[in-house]
Design a protein around this motif. Structure first.
Motif, PDB file in Angstrom:
ATOM      1  N   PRO A  18     -19.006  -7.173  10.419  1.00  0.00           N
ATOM      2  CA  PRO A  18     -18.516  -6.959   9.056  1.00  0.00           C
ATOM      3  C   PRO A  18     -17.285  -7.805   8.762  1.00  0.00           C
ATOM      4  CG  PRO A  18     -17.878  -5.138  10.469  1.00  0.00           C
ATOM      5  CD  PRO A  18     -18.769  -6.027  11.292  1.00  0.00           C
ATOM      6  N   ARG A  19     -17.023  -8.021   7.507  1.00  0.00           N
ATOM      7  CA  ARG A  19     -15.759  -8.640   7.091  1.00  0.00           C
ATOM      8  C   ARG A  19     -14.676  -7.572   7.179  1.00  0.00           C
ATOM      9  NH1 ARG A  19     -16.301 -13.551   5.403  1.00  0.00           N
ATOM     10  NH2 ARG A  19     -18.257 -14.317   4.557  1.00  0.00           N
ATOM     11  N   ILE A  20     -13.437  -7.995   7.264  1.00  0.00           N
ATOM     12  CA  ILE A  20     -12.347  -7.027   7.437  1.00  0.00           C
ATOM     13  C   ILE A  20     -12.292  -6.023   6.286  1.00  0.00           C
ATOM     14  CG2 ILE A  20     -10.515  -8.436   6.424  1.00  0.00           C
ATOM     15  CD1 ILE A  20      -9.121  -7.010   9.237  1.00  0.00           C
ATOM     16  N   HIS A  21     -12.597  -6.471   5.075  1.00  0.00           N
ATOM     17  CA  HIS A  21     -12.551  -5.560   3.926  1.00  0.00           C
ATOM     18  C   HIS A  21     -13.716  -4.574   3.915  1.00  0.00           C
ATOM     19  CE1 HIS A  21      -9.054  -7.315   2.022  1.00  0.00           C
ATOM     20  NE2 HIS A  21      -9.542  -8.516   2.293  1.00  0.00           N
ATOM     21  N   GLU A  22     -14.699  -4.790   4.793  1.00  0.00           N
ATOM     22  CA  GLU A  22     -15.846  -3.890   4.883  1.00  0.00           C
ATOM     23  C   GLU A  22     -15.654  -2.791   5.924  1.00  0.00           C
ATOM     24  OE1 GLU A  22     -19.194  -7.264   3.707  1.00  0.00           O
ATOM     25  OE2 GLU A  22     -18.885  -6.772   5.818  1.00  0.00           O
ATOM     26  N   LEU A  23     -14.594  -2.879   6.732  1.00  0.00           N
ATOM     27  CA  LEU A  23     -14.359  -1.840   7.733  1.00  0.00           C
ATOM     28  C   LEU A  23     -14.048  -0.518   7.037  1.00  0.00           C
ATOM     29  CD1 LEU A  23     -12.131  -3.690  10.358  1.00  0.00           C
ATOM     30  CD2 LEU A  23     -14.583  -3.178  10.501  1.00  0.00           C
ATOM     31  N   PRO A  24     -14.588   0.586   7.552  1.00  0.00           N
ATOM     32  CA  PRO A  24     -14.280   1.887   6.937  1.00  0.00           C
ATOM     33  C   PRO A  24     -12.801   2.218   7.095  1.00  0.00           C
ATOM     34  CG  PRO A  24     -15.605   2.172   8.934  1.00  0.00           C
ATOM     35  CD  PRO A  24     -15.492   0.701   8.685  1.00  0.00           C
ATOM     36  N   ARG A  25     -12.226   2.746   6.014  1.00  0.00           N
ATOM     37  CA  ARG A  25     -10.811   3.103   6.011  1.00  0.00           C
ATOM     38  C   ARG A  25     -10.649   4.508   5.469  1.00  0.00           C
ATOM     39  NH1 ARG A  25      -8.500  -2.273   3.138  1.00  0.00           N
ATOM     40  NH2 ARG A  25      -6.601  -1.083   3.010  1.00  0.00           N
ATOM     41  N   GLY A  60      -3.763  -8.191   3.530  1.00  0.00           N
ATOM     42  CA  GLY A  60      -2.870  -8.568   2.445  1.00  0.00           C
ATOM     43  C   GLY A  60      -1.539  -7.865   2.342  1.00  0.00           C
ATOM     44  N   CYS A  61      -1.090  -7.162   3.377  1.00  0.00           N
ATOM     45  CA  CYS A  61       0.206  -6.485   3.263  1.00  0.00           C
ATOM     46  C   CYS A  61       1.368  -7.456   3.447  1.00  0.00           C
ATOM     47  CB  CYS A  61       0.308  -5.321   4.242  1.00  0.00           C
ATOM     48  SG  CYS A  61       0.522  -5.790   5.972  1.00  0.00           S
ATOM     49  N   GLY A  62       1.066  -8.684   3.928  1.00  0.00           N
ATOM     50  CA  GLY A  62       2.098  -9.697   4.090  1.00  0.00           C
ATOM     51  C   GLY A  62       2.785  -9.689   5.437  1.00  0.00           C
ATOM     52  N   GLU A  63       2.484  -8.713   6.281  1.00  0.00           N
ATOM     53  CA  GLU A  63       3.136  -8.633   7.583  1.00  0.00           C
ATOM     54  C   GLU A  63       2.632  -9.747   8.504  1.00  0.00           C
ATOM     55  OE1 GLU A  63       3.818  -5.361  11.100  1.00  0.00           O
ATOM     56  OE2 GLU A  63       3.505  -4.679   9.048  1.00  0.00           O
ATOM     57  N   ASN A  64       3.561 -10.345   9.249  1.00  0.00           N
ATOM     58  CA  ASN A  64       3.201 -11.314  10.290  1.00  0.00           C
ATOM     59  C   ASN A  64       2.843 -10.548  11.552  1.00  0.00           C
ATOM     60  OD1 ASN A  64       3.533 -13.834   9.015  1.00  0.00           O
ATOM     61  ND2 ASN A  64       5.747 -13.619   9.176  1.00  0.00           N
ATOM     62  N   LEU A  65       1.689 -10.857  12.110  1.00  0.00           N
ATOM     63  CA  LEU A  65       1.217 -10.173  13.311  1.00  0.00           C
ATOM     64  C   LEU A  65       1.326 -11.137  14.487  1.00  0.00           C
ATOM     65  CD1 LEU A  65      -1.921  -8.507  11.711  1.00  0.00           C
ATOM     66  CD2 LEU A  65       0.395  -7.586  11.924  1.00  0.00           C
ATOM     67  N   VAL A  66       2.264 -10.876  15.363  1.00  0.00           N
ATOM     68  CA  VAL A  66       2.537 -11.742  16.506  1.00  0.00           C
ATOM     69  C   VAL A  66       1.577 -11.394  17.639  1.00  0.00           C
ATOM     70  CG1 VAL A  66       4.257 -12.433  18.219  1.00  0.00           C
ATOM     71  CG2 VAL A  66       4.953 -11.927  15.866  1.00  0.00           C
ATOM     72  N   GLY A  67       0.965 -12.422  18.211  1.00  0.00           N
ATOM     73  CA  GLY A  67       0.041 -12.201  19.321  1.00  0.00           C
ATOM     74  C   GLY A  67      -1.194 -11.426  18.919  1.00  0.00           C
ATOM     75  N   LEU A  83      -5.515  -4.672  16.023  1.00  0.00           N
ATOM     76  CA  LEU A  83      -6.220  -3.443  15.655  1.00  0.00           C
ATOM     77  C   LEU A  83      -5.236  -2.290  15.462  1.00  0.00           C
ATOM     78  CD1 LEU A  83      -8.840  -1.979  15.063  1.00  0.00           C
ATOM     79  CD2 LEU A  83      -9.100  -1.592  17.532  1.00  0.00           C
ATOM     80  N   ALA A  84      -4.177  -2.250  16.247  1.00  0.00           N
ATOM     81  CA  ALA A  84      -3.170  -1.191  16.088  1.00  0.00           C
ATOM     82  C   ALA A  84      -2.543  -1.266  14.694  1.00  0.00           C
ATOM     83  CB  ALA A  84      -2.099  -1.308  17.171  1.00  0.00           C
ATOM     84  N   HIS A  85      -2.291  -2.466  14.199  1.00  0.00           N
ATOM     85  CA  HIS A  85      -1.742  -2.637  12.852  1.00  0.00           C
ATOM     86  C   HIS A  85      -2.737  -2.139  11.805  1.00  0.00           C
ATOM     87  CE1 HIS A  85       0.108  -4.482   9.324  1.00  0.00           C
ATOM     88  NE2 HIS A  85      -1.092  -4.987   9.056  1.00  0.00           N
ATOM     89  N   TYR A  86      -3.981  -2.590  11.923  1.00  0.00           N
ATOM     90  CA  TYR A  86      -4.976  -2.234  10.904  1.00  0.00           C
ATOM     91  C   TYR A  86      -5.271  -0.732  10.901  1.00  0.00           C
ATOM     92  CZ  TYR A  86      -5.485  -7.230  10.342  1.00  0.00           C
ATOM     93  OH  TYR A  86      -5.218  -8.552  10.100  1.00  0.00           O
ATOM     94  N   ALA A  87      -5.298  -0.118  12.072  1.00  0.00           N
ATOM     95  CA  ALA A  87      -5.549   1.325  12.148  1.00  0.00           C
ATOM     96  C   ALA A  87      -4.349   2.121  11.635  1.00  0.00           C
ATOM     97  CB  ALA A  87      -5.879   1.730  13.585  1.00  0.00           C
ATOM     98  N   GLY A  88      -3.149   1.723  12.033  1.00  0.00           N
ATOM     99  CA  GLY A  88      -1.960   2.479  11.649  1.00  0.00           C
ATOM    100  C   GLY A  88      -1.489   2.232  10.237  1.00  0.00           C
ATOM    101  N   ARG A  89      -1.440   0.984   9.818  1.00  0.00           N
ATOM    102  CA  ARG A  89      -0.896   0.645   8.504  1.00  0.00           C
ATOM    103  C   ARG A  89      -1.925   0.748   7.383  1.00  0.00           C
ATOM    104  NH1 ARG A  89       3.181  -3.383   6.435  1.00  0.00           N
ATOM    105  NH2 ARG A  89       3.148  -2.876   4.227  1.00  0.00           N
ATOM    106  N   HIS A  90      -3.185   0.410   7.697  1.00  0.00           N
ATOM    107  CA  HIS A  90      -4.205   0.328   6.652  1.00  0.00           C
ATOM    108  C   HIS A  90      -5.292   1.390   6.772  1.00  0.00           C
ATOM    109  CE1 HIS A  90      -2.478  -3.364   5.131  1.00  0.00           C
ATOM    110  NE2 HIS A  90      -2.393  -3.794   6.388  1.00  0.00           N
ATOM    111  N   GLY A  91      -5.176   2.282   7.727  1.00  0.00           N
ATOM    112  CA  GLY A  91      -6.137   3.375   7.853  1.00  0.00           C
ATOM    113  C   GLY A  91      -7.524   2.963   8.286  1.00  0.00           C
ATOM    114  N   VAL A  92      -7.649   1.810   8.956  1.00  0.00           N
ATOM    115  CA  VAL A  92      -8.962   1.400   9.463  1.00  0.00           C
ATOM    116  C   VAL A  92      -9.393   2.419  10.513  1.00  0.00           C
ATOM    117  CG1 VAL A  92     -10.181  -0.343  10.834  1.00  0.00           C
ATOM    118  CG2 VAL A  92      -8.722  -1.043   8.927  1.00  0.00           C
ATOM    119  N   LEU A  93     -10.579   2.968  10.308  1.00  0.00           N
ATOM    120  CA  LEU A  93     -11.097   3.994  11.208  1.00  0.00           C
ATOM    121  C   LEU A  93     -11.656   3.375  12.476  1.00  0.00           C
ATOM    122  CD1 LEU A  93     -12.941   6.231   8.601  1.00  0.00           C
ATOM    123  CD2 LEU A  93     -10.738   6.665   9.701  1.00  0.00           C
TER     124      LEU A  93
END
Length: 130
Positions: A18-25, A60-67, A83-93
């Motif tokens: 899936p594309r990132i915007h298609e992940l369930p949130r 699109g939150c603008g955060e720089n993700l290092v590594g 994945l920790a960023h997307y799950a915690g900040r954006h609610g990716v399930l």
């Protein structure tokens, strides 16, 4: 080994992901109740491969993700650092089977699970395109 959190945007060649915007949130109370535990598990698991690149959040939150493409595993699943960023900040399930595994470890990743063969399997699984 199972791959979690990988999306089409991570690969140059076409892949059946899936594309990132298609992940369930979700922003449900149920997810919020476990998200912090899940994020800690993701971040505290053994590292398979460490990379030092920086990239902007794909949601699109603008955060720089290092590594962001650094790889982690718990011996059964493999994921990227971001994945920790997307799950915690954006609610990716995360998949229910993965959440149950984390819960089974009382949200503490197993230590010392990565040896040479397991690391090779994690790398191979992570970047498999077919």
């Amino acid at each position: 080994m199972l791959r979690v959190g990988f999306v089409r945007e991570f690969f140059e060649a076409p892949v059946d992901l899936p594309r990132i915007h298609e992940l369930p949130r979700s922003d449900s109370g149920e997810w919020q109740g476990i998200a912090a535990f899940a994020v800690a598990y993701l971040a505290d698991s053994p590292v398979v491969a460490e990379f030092t690149e920086t990239d902007r959040c794909l949601l699109g939150c603008g955060e720089n993700l290092v590594g962001c493409s650094s790889l982690f595993t718990d011996g059964s699943w493999v994921w990227r650092r971001d994945l920790a960023h997307y799950a915690g900040r954006h609610g990716v399930l995360l998949p229910p089977e993965f959440v149950e595994r984390m819960r089974g470890f009382d949200w503490k990743p197993p230590a010392d699970v990565v040896d040479g063969p397991l690391a090779r399997l994690a790398l191979q699984t992570a970047w498999q395109v077919a």
